[in-house]
Motif scaffolding. Structure first.
Motif, PDB file in Angstrom:
ATOM      1  N   UNK A 130     -22.253 -31.236  12.725  1.00 27.04           N
ATOM      2  CA  UNK A 130     -20.828 -31.610  12.750  1.00 27.04           C
ATOM      3  C   UNK A 130     -20.672 -32.955  13.417  1.00 27.04           C
ATOM      4  N   UNK A 179     -18.444 -34.204  17.277  1.00 25.26           N
ATOM      5  CA  UNK A 179     -18.324 -33.097  18.231  1.00 25.26           C
ATOM      6  C   UNK A 179     -18.054 -33.614  19.643  1.00 25.26           C
ATOM      7  N   UNK A 180     -18.644 -34.769  19.963  1.00 21.69           N
ATOM      8  CA  UNK A 180     -18.431 -35.310  21.302  1.00 21.69           C
ATOM      9  C   UNK A 180     -16.976 -35.774  21.459  1.00 21.69           C
ATOM     10  N   UNK A 192     -14.964 -32.754  22.026  1.00 21.70           N
ATOM     11  CA  UNK A 192     -15.090 -32.279  23.403  1.00 21.70           C
ATOM     12  C   UNK A 192     -14.240 -33.131  24.348  1.00 21.70           C
ATOM     13  N   UNK A 222     -19.597 -24.042  36.511  1.00 23.57           N
ATOM     14  CA  UNK A 222     -18.740 -25.056  35.885  1.00 23.57           C
ATOM     15  C   UNK A 222     -17.252 -24.796  36.139  1.00 23.57           C
ATOM     16  N   UNK A 228     -25.826 -17.806  37.931  1.00 20.95           N
ATOM     17  CA  UNK A 228     -25.530 -17.724  36.501  1.00 20.95           C
ATOM     18  C   UNK A 228     -25.904 -16.396  35.844  1.00 20.95           C
ATOM     19  N   UNK A 229     -27.076 -15.814  36.157  1.00 26.36           N
ATOM     20  CA  UNK A 229     -27.427 -14.566  35.476  1.00 26.36           C
ATOM     21  C   UNK A 229     -26.389 -13.469  35.723  1.00 26.36           C
ATOM     22  N   UNK A 254     -22.609 -21.006  26.648  1.00 27.63           N
ATOM     23  CA  UNK A 254     -23.595 -20.879  27.728  1.00 27.63           C
ATOM     24  C   UNK A 254     -24.992 -20.646  27.149  1.00 27.63           C
ATOM     25  N   UNK A 311     -25.899 -21.519  24.296  1.00 25.53           N
ATOM     26  CA  UNK A 311     -26.165 -22.591  23.349  1.00 25.53           C
ATOM     27  C   UNK A 311     -26.472 -22.032  21.972  1.00 25.53           C
ATOM     28  N   UNK A 316     -24.575 -25.077  17.771  1.00 25.43           N
ATOM     29  CA  UNK A 316     -25.026 -26.457  17.887  1.00 25.43           C
ATOM     30  C   UNK A 316     -24.066 -27.361  17.119  1.00 25.43           C
ATOM     31  N   UNK A 317     -23.806 -28.546  17.552  1.00 26.24           N
ATOM     32  CA  UNK A 317     -24.227 -29.097  18.827  1.00 26.24           C
ATOM     33  C   UNK A 317     -23.401 -28.546  19.984  1.00 26.24           C
ATOM     34  N   UNK A 318     -23.961 -28.688  21.152  1.00 27.28           N
ATOM     35  CA  UNK A 318     -23.325 -28.099  22.324  1.00 27.28           C
ATOM     36  C   UNK A 318     -21.911 -28.638  22.592  1.00 27.28           C
ATOM     37  N   UNK A 319     -21.676 -29.942  22.438  1.00 32.57           N
ATOM     38  CA  UNK A 319     -20.302 -30.418  22.694  1.00 32.57           C
ATOM     39  C   UNK A 319     -19.271 -29.674  21.843  1.00 32.57           C
ATOM     40  N   UNK A 372     -18.856 -26.236  23.545  1.00 32.22           N
ATOM     41  CA  UNK A 372     -18.084 -26.363  24.782  1.00 32.22           C
ATOM     42  C   UNK A 372     -16.633 -26.704  24.465  1.00 32.22           C
ATOM     43  N   UNK A 429     -24.450 -37.415  14.149  1.00 32.67           N
ATOM     44  CA  UNK A 429     -24.175 -38.765  14.612  1.00 32.67           C
ATOM     45  C   UNK A 429     -25.184 -39.768  14.074  1.00 32.67           C
ATOM     46  N   UNK A 446     -31.051 -24.029  36.712  1.00 30.16           N
ATOM     47  CA  UNK A 446     -29.690 -23.801  36.210  1.00 30.16           C
ATOM     48  C   UNK A 446     -29.517 -22.326  35.874  1.00 30.16           C
ATOM     49  N   UNK A 447     -30.511 -21.785  35.162  1.00 26.63           N
ATOM     50  CA  UNK A 447     -30.408 -20.385  34.747  1.00 26.63           C
ATOM     51  C   UNK A 447     -30.365 -19.439  35.943  1.00 26.63           C
ATOM     52  N   UNK A 488     -29.084 -20.357  38.743  1.00 29.90           N
ATOM     53  CA  UNK A 488     -27.913 -20.712  39.541  1.00 29.90           C
ATOM     54  C   UNK A 488     -28.282 -21.436  40.819  1.00 29.90           C
ATOM     55  N   UNK A 504     -26.545 -30.187  37.883  1.00 28.17           N
ATOM     56  CA  UNK A 504     -25.262 -29.993  37.181  1.00 28.17           C
ATOM     57  C   UNK A 504     -24.065 -30.370  38.052  1.00 28.17           C
ATOM     58  N   UNK A 516     -26.323 -31.192  29.656  1.00 27.87           N
ATOM     59  CA  UNK A 516     -25.910 -30.168  28.682  1.00 27.87           C
ATOM     60  C   UNK A 516     -25.287 -30.745  27.423  1.00 27.87           C
ATOM     61  N   UNK A 517     -24.616 -31.888  27.529  1.00 26.84           N
ATOM     62  CA  UNK A 517     -23.924 -32.417  26.349  1.00 26.84           C
ATOM     63  C   UNK A 517     -24.633 -33.640  25.779  1.00 26.84           C
ATOM     64  N   UNK A 534     -27.855 -35.470  23.914  1.00 25.44           N
ATOM     65  CA  UNK A 534     -28.993 -35.230  23.039  1.00 25.44           C
ATOM     66  C   UNK A 534     -29.906 -36.444  23.077  1.00 25.44           C
ATOM     67  N   UNK A 551     -17.870 -29.889  33.314  1.00 23.07           N
ATOM     68  CA  UNK A 551     -16.700 -29.042  33.101  1.00 23.07           C
ATOM     69  C   UNK A 551     -15.416 -29.645  33.646  1.00 23.07           C
TER      70      UNK A 551
END
Lengths: 421, 155, 220, 367
Positions: C1, C4-5, C8, C95, C113-114, C166, C168, C171-174, C177, D223, D244-245, D247, D265, D272-273, D275, D316
């Motif tokens: 896509x 995407x950025x 975002x 975040x 996070x977990x 989270x 992912x 795709x793409x991540x932006x 998110x 892109x 990160x995973x 925390x 982070x 994360x955003x 590439x 974020x």
């Protein structure tokens, strides 16, 4: 001649909406838990009896006229108006299938006081001409004769004579300066005259000065039940006038649930001023006398007894421990129903349902919840302290062929008084 | 994989690098990949090459990996477009191949799972030319002309 | 896509401003609407003080009474699970904590996070369960309105897109998110105008309830 | 020199005396460079044997020469290899020996001789057609006109660096020069974007090598970036990802977490955003890369990275919002709600004044 109209009803709805109402409607998430606390839904299984739905007319007025979004919707023509047809449909939901027991108000997870709003919604129902005939008749009789059952002083005078001759005591009438003004309910006078004899004996035993008033003996308030503050206020004013005439410092509400909440909690607000006297339920007075050591009893009931807490007395007025203290005085085999006190279940007859002949079937359906509770603990007799509840219990138990007599707590206390020398 | 236990010391990350004591955990998946490649080599003779350049290694990960693999008996050096250094690991059939450029900068660093690393084997085209190359060298050396019983050149 | 950025940045920038402004306007309007209505003066002699009782009810209503729990265990348990899961993810994901810090100027420690991931997964399952319950339980089906389903869908989208982002899984991540932020913005926008206001007003409602019962001597 | 481009690359390399082992090694290194698996080496060998050296014209516009600086530090293959063996670099401001009219002549000559076959590499953004052409000129010509003239007969365009790929720094708000990216302007030619500020040198050469080896453009993402290098985010390939995973985050640049190498982070890492291939290809001959050096990723290979929030604000965090907006909107809401409530109260008060009490007679009408 003026008449009740939709416009007057809508104005009444608007007048009733206050901050709590707005907070309550803002918070409802349609979780449906209120239905799980409503005997009318639980025993019929019909989801239209879900308590929050019964408030839809009031909720619509609130949304349409008291919220920003509602106003925007109005501009867009998306509002759902409250119509006469709708109110006609809701009459059954607001009167026949609600005893204003307030159990839903106790369990709503967001804290909505639904019974409070039912009371408010009935104001609009009356003003728009959608009150049930049975309640209209009762209100009319109460205003015209002083009693919702059309009872007059002369009938009570006969009862007084009976009490005096059987007890050998005097029933004080219009005694100025007595400590207590005792009020009665018409149903008690007709169905349970033993109540008057019981308090006569107990007060004599405890040395309490009290009086009845010929000016006003009726404690019940049909205005509260139908949901109209004009009628309710007039009935309260009569009590206040009688109490003021006799210069009593305390007024006793009889074994009747709504009569107590009416005069104890709503009364001062209906007349817009505090009372020059204090108000007690007879059970509160008896427990105070017990605590002060002024009631001496002998012997105890040895059969298995259980108790029905009237909604208006327990959940809606906080009189819960007092009746248990009194039971401990005279019963050695007392067992509480599983859910009691503030979580007790309604007998099904309160909130005007018993005065509304049309609701007979629903009333008996709702009773099944109480019946199941009673079966659970299997008592030999039930004790209660509200004439409406007592009548409903007696009728209901009889309808289901359950041979469990129902007695009033005051009478039971009177039976165990130590005989004076 | 107890060999990855951070308490076990390994020669390539000395006490001078406290940071590398930290476990990033990226060596372990490579070791698993090597195990599978070895299984394939043993079962079918299929060779595998793993490009360590494309691995998201953190500080110390590579050292940890090579420490676990250890070093074996063979060391070789190929001189072609700069040096290529071949090191047998302690696991026979697992080789570390370090391709370096003319200025001795690393071009690629690979693990090869094979009996003999590809670059050590002569190219088939070169092999095909090897006899000719030998004879060229023989004639250039003049050794065969000096031999007493040698037949005269056919040409 | 492609783009995407940009998407975002659009959700993180102008759209977030707009959403939060609508949220703040709507919510403040709602709260002022409520409080300005006021309560009539109460002349009846109280049995107890209303403030402590109201404050207690604000907390105690969080836990169902035993009878209700027995009659509607699904409602109570699943409701609890997803509310806790949702709040855990909303308030304690790193975040989100950083977002709160940037908007309010202060924040609190986040959870690993977990833990948040687990809470989110549970929330998704519980939300699906609530939808099934709403569609099948006679009372809930009867009283449900379009708004109920809309609110469910928006809440579900917020949690689901967050989970997808989270992990992912988009795709793409932006884009992932951005979709999550957009869902959250829709939630913010509809919040003051739907039953979602209960997030704030439920505590007001509970206080009024507790106060009304409390002054009569009953802890509701 | 021009003659050499007629030979295939294989021939040319053998002329240089490269052995077959040397060629094999070159292929292994090239596979590694293109981020292809080592098993691709034979295919690369076969392709390289037949490949012809393309003519490359390098245009520099609104740029800082950082991309060229980066390229001259490409270590595999060395720049010399690239220039003399892989491609025929016929025009490059900074690197060519020729100057003035001779330089421009070289460009035009290369275009003429390789019509339809040459590659154009662009670094720097271009003031768009609507902008003042004087903002950036070369030899008296606007960047825009040089670009359009040069790409007209090109086989493909490679936009090197974030400025050429996405507008980059010159395009950052308020974009005073009306800067545009190559793909904004070139719509009828294949455009490969190799963003980064600067791009990883190996990625530049890798993309050129790919074109050279396979004779076609690599697979691109939305892109226009080669998926081989931009297919995964920094975050997904970051060696700090496990933190990160779990925390575990550095909260400041000198706290215990930072020392232990935890996730960046919260310090604003845009991994994360973003590439790019930094996490695997790294920088300075594979020595390290920003995150390994303890600094959060800035997200330099993404569009609008200068306007995508503070470098030290977490991903974020919203771009423009602060407590002020919230407060302001709250006040507006309070006024709106207050106004509405006042209106409702007024109506209620009026109605209370005209309220008719209910009488028994009225009630009895229903009986």
């Amino acid at each position: 001649m003026s008449e009740l109209t939709l416009e007057r009803g809508l104005a009444a709805f608007r007048a009733e909406i206050d901050a709590p109402t707005a907070a309550f409607f803002s918070s409802c998430v349609h979780c449906g838990l209120c239905a799980q606390s409503c005997p009318f839904y639980l025993e019929t299984g019909d989801p239209k009896y879900t308590p929050i739905l019964k408030l839809e007319p009031l909720r619509r007025v609130w949304e349409n006229e008291f919220t920003l979004w509602g106003r925007i919707k109005g501009r867009l023509g998306l509002q759902k108006p409250v119509t006469d047809e709708m109110l006609a449909e809701w009459e059954e939901l607001l009167y026949d299938s609600c005893s204003m027991c307030g159990r839903c108000s106790m369990v709503c997870p967001v804290g909505n006081d639904l019974a409070y709003m039912i009371r408010k919604t009935r104001e609009g129902m009356v003003q728009s001409g959608h009150a049930p005939e049975g309640l209209i008749a009762a209100a009319s009789r109460a205003i015209k004769t002083g009693s919702p059952m059309g009872l007059q002083w002369k009938t009570l005078a006969v009862q007084i004579q009976h009490v005096e001759s059987s007890s050998g005591l005097t029933v004080p009438v219009d005694q100025e300066g007595a400590e207590y003004l005792v009020l009665l309910s018409s149903m008690e006078i007709i169905n349970f005259p033993e109540y008057l004899e019981a308090i006569t004996k107990i007060f004599d035993h405890a040395g309490v000065t009290w009086t009845l008033s010929t000016q006003c003996f009726e404690a019940t308030n049909a205005g509260i039940q139908i949901g109209n503050k004009d009628i309710a206020a007039e009935l309260v004013e009569r009590v206040v006038a009688a109490a003021e005439t006799l210069r009593v410092s305390k007024v006793i509400s009889p074994e009747c649930g709504h009569a107590y909440t009416a005069i104890r909690w709503e009364g001062p607000n209906l007349i817009g001023r505090p009372y020059p006297f204090r108000v007690f339920h007879i059970i509160e007075v008896l427990d105070e006398l017990r605590a002060a050591g002024r009631i001496k009893t002998e012997g105890k009931e040895d059969d298995r007894l259980s108790m029905h807490d009237p909604c208006n007395l327990a959940r809606k007025s906080g009189v819960i421990q007092q009746q248990r203290n009194l039971m401990a005085l005279v019963a050695e085999n007392f067992v509480d129903l599983k859910e009691h006190g503030k979580y007790q279940w309604c007998c099904g007859a309160g909130g005007g349902v018993s005065s509304n002949e049309r609701a007979e079937e629903l009333k008996m359906a709702a009773f099944k919840r109480k019946k199941a509770q009673i079966e659970e603990v299997a008592p030999e007799r039930m004790v209660t302290m509200c004439a409406t509840c007592r009548t409903q219990l007696e009728e209901g138990l009889e309808a289901f062929n359950m041979e469990i007599p129902v007695v009033g707590l005051t009478e039971m206390i009177a039976e165990h008084l130590v005989e004076r020398d | 994989m107890s060999g990855l236990d951070p308490t076990i010391g390994h020669p390539s990350s000395g006490a001078s690098c406290a940071r590398s004591r930290h476990e990033h955990g990226h060596a372990l998946p490579i070791l698993h990949e090597i195990r599978h490649a070895l299984e394939r080599l043993l079962a079918s003779g299929e060779e595998t090459r793993i490009d360590l350049h494309s691995m998201p290694f953190g500080p110390g990960d590579l050292e940890r990996l090579t420490a676990v693999l250890g070093s074996g008996e063979v060391q070789a050096r190929v001189e072609a477009l700069g040096p290529t250094l071949i090191q047998e690991t302690a696991i026979p059939g697992v080789w570390l191949v370090d391709y370096r450029g003319l200025e001795d900068q690393r071009l690629s660093y690979q693990i090869e799972i094979a009996a003999i690393p590809e670059i050590l084997r002569p190219r088939p085209e070169d092999l095909a030319e090897s006899l000719g190359a030998l004879e060229d060298r023989l004639s250039e050396s003049g050794l065969d002309a000096a031999a007493p019983n040698a037949s005269p050149p056919s040409s | 896509m492609s783009g995407s950025m940009e998407f975002l940045l659009w959700t993180k920038g102008p759209l977030f401003d707009i959403a939060l402004a609508i949220f703040a306007i709507g919510l403040m309007a709602r709260l002022v609407e409520i409080f300005m209505l006021g309560r009539a003066h109460n002349y009846a002699e109280p049995r107890a003080h209303e403030w402590p009782a109201g404050l207690r009810t604000m907390l105690t209503r969080t836990i169902a009474d035993p009878g209700t729990f027995k009659r509607a265990p699904f409602n109570v348990v699943v409701g609890w699970i997803w509310h806790i899961g949702f709040l855990t993810a909303l308030l304690f994901f790193v975040p989100h904590v950083e977002l709160i810090r940037s908007v309010l100027g202060f924040a609190w420690p986040a959870l690993p996070n977990p833990l948040v991931d687990f809470a989110t997964a549970i929330t998704i399952l519980a939300l699906i369960a609530t939808l099934v319950h709403r569609l099948t339980h006679p009372v809930k089906r009867h009283i449900s309105t379009v708004e109920d389903y809309l609110v469910w869908a928006v809440v579900f989208m917020v949690v689901l897109t967050g989970y997808l982002a989270y992990h992912r899984l988009v795709e793409p991540y932006p884009l992932a998110l951005g979709m999550h932020i957009l869902s959250a913005e829709i939630l913010l926008v509809i919040l003051p105008f739907t039953k979602l206001t209960h997030i704030f007003t439920a505590f007001i409602a509970r206080w009024y309830n507790g106060a009304a019962f409390g002054r009569k001597g009953v802890q509701s | 020199m021009r003659k050499r481009s007629d030979k295939t690359l294989g021939e040319s390399l053998r002329d240089h005396g490269l052995s077959r082992r040397g060629f094999l090694k070159l292929c292994a290194a090239t596979a590694s460079l293109m981020a292809l698996p080592p098993s691709m080496a034979p295919a690369i060998a076969a392709a390289l044997e037949q490949a012809r050296r393309p003519s490359v014209i390098w245009l520099s516009f609104q740029e800082c020469t950082g991309c060229t600086e980066s390229l001259t530090r490409a270590h595999a293959p060395t720049l010399e290899d690239l220039i003399f063996d892989f491609i025929s670099l016929d025009y490059h401001h900074t690197l060519q020996a020729a100057s003035g009219e001779a330089a421009e002549e070289a460009r035009l000559q290369a275009m003429e001789e390789n019509k339809g076959r040459y590659l154009v590499i662009v670094d720097g953004s271009i003031p768009g057609p609507d902008a003042n052409p004087g903002f950036s000129t070369v030899a008296g010509h606007s960047n825009y006109s040089i670009l359009m003239e040069t790409v007209e007969h090109a086989a493909a365009v490679i936009a090197v660096g974030t400025c050429a790929a996405f507008g980059g720094l010159p395009q950052a708000r308020p974009n005073p020069t009306g800067a545009m990216s190559v793909m904004d302007l070139v719509r009828d030619k294949p455009v490969i974007n190799v963003p980064g500020c600067p791009p990883i040198p190996m990625v530049i050469t890798g993309v050129v090598a790919h074109y050279l080896v396979f004779g076609r453009l690599p697979e691109l993402d939305g892109y226009g970036r080669p998926l081989a290098f931009y297919g995964q985010s920094i975050h997904d390939r970051c060696y700090r990802r496990p933190f990160y995973d779990k925390g575990l985050f550095a909260e400041s640049f000198d706290d215990e977490g930072a020392k232990l190498g935890w996730c960046l982070y919260r310090l604003g890492c845009k991994g994360p955003t973003t590439y790019n291939a930094c996490a695997t290809m790294k920088w300075n001959d594979g020595a390290s890369w920003p995150v390994e050096a303890g600094h959060p990723c800035l997200g330099c290979s993404e569009p609008k990275f200068w306007d995508a929030g503070g470098f030290y604000e977490p991903v974020s965090v919203p771009l423009t919002l602060g407590p002020g907006t919230l407060l302001g909107a709250g006040v507006v809401g309070a006024v709106a709600g207050g106004g509405l409530a006042t209106l409702a109260r007024k109506q209620r008060k009026e109605e209370a004044g005209t309220r008719q009490p209910v009488t028994v007679d009225e009630l009895e009408q229903k009986l």
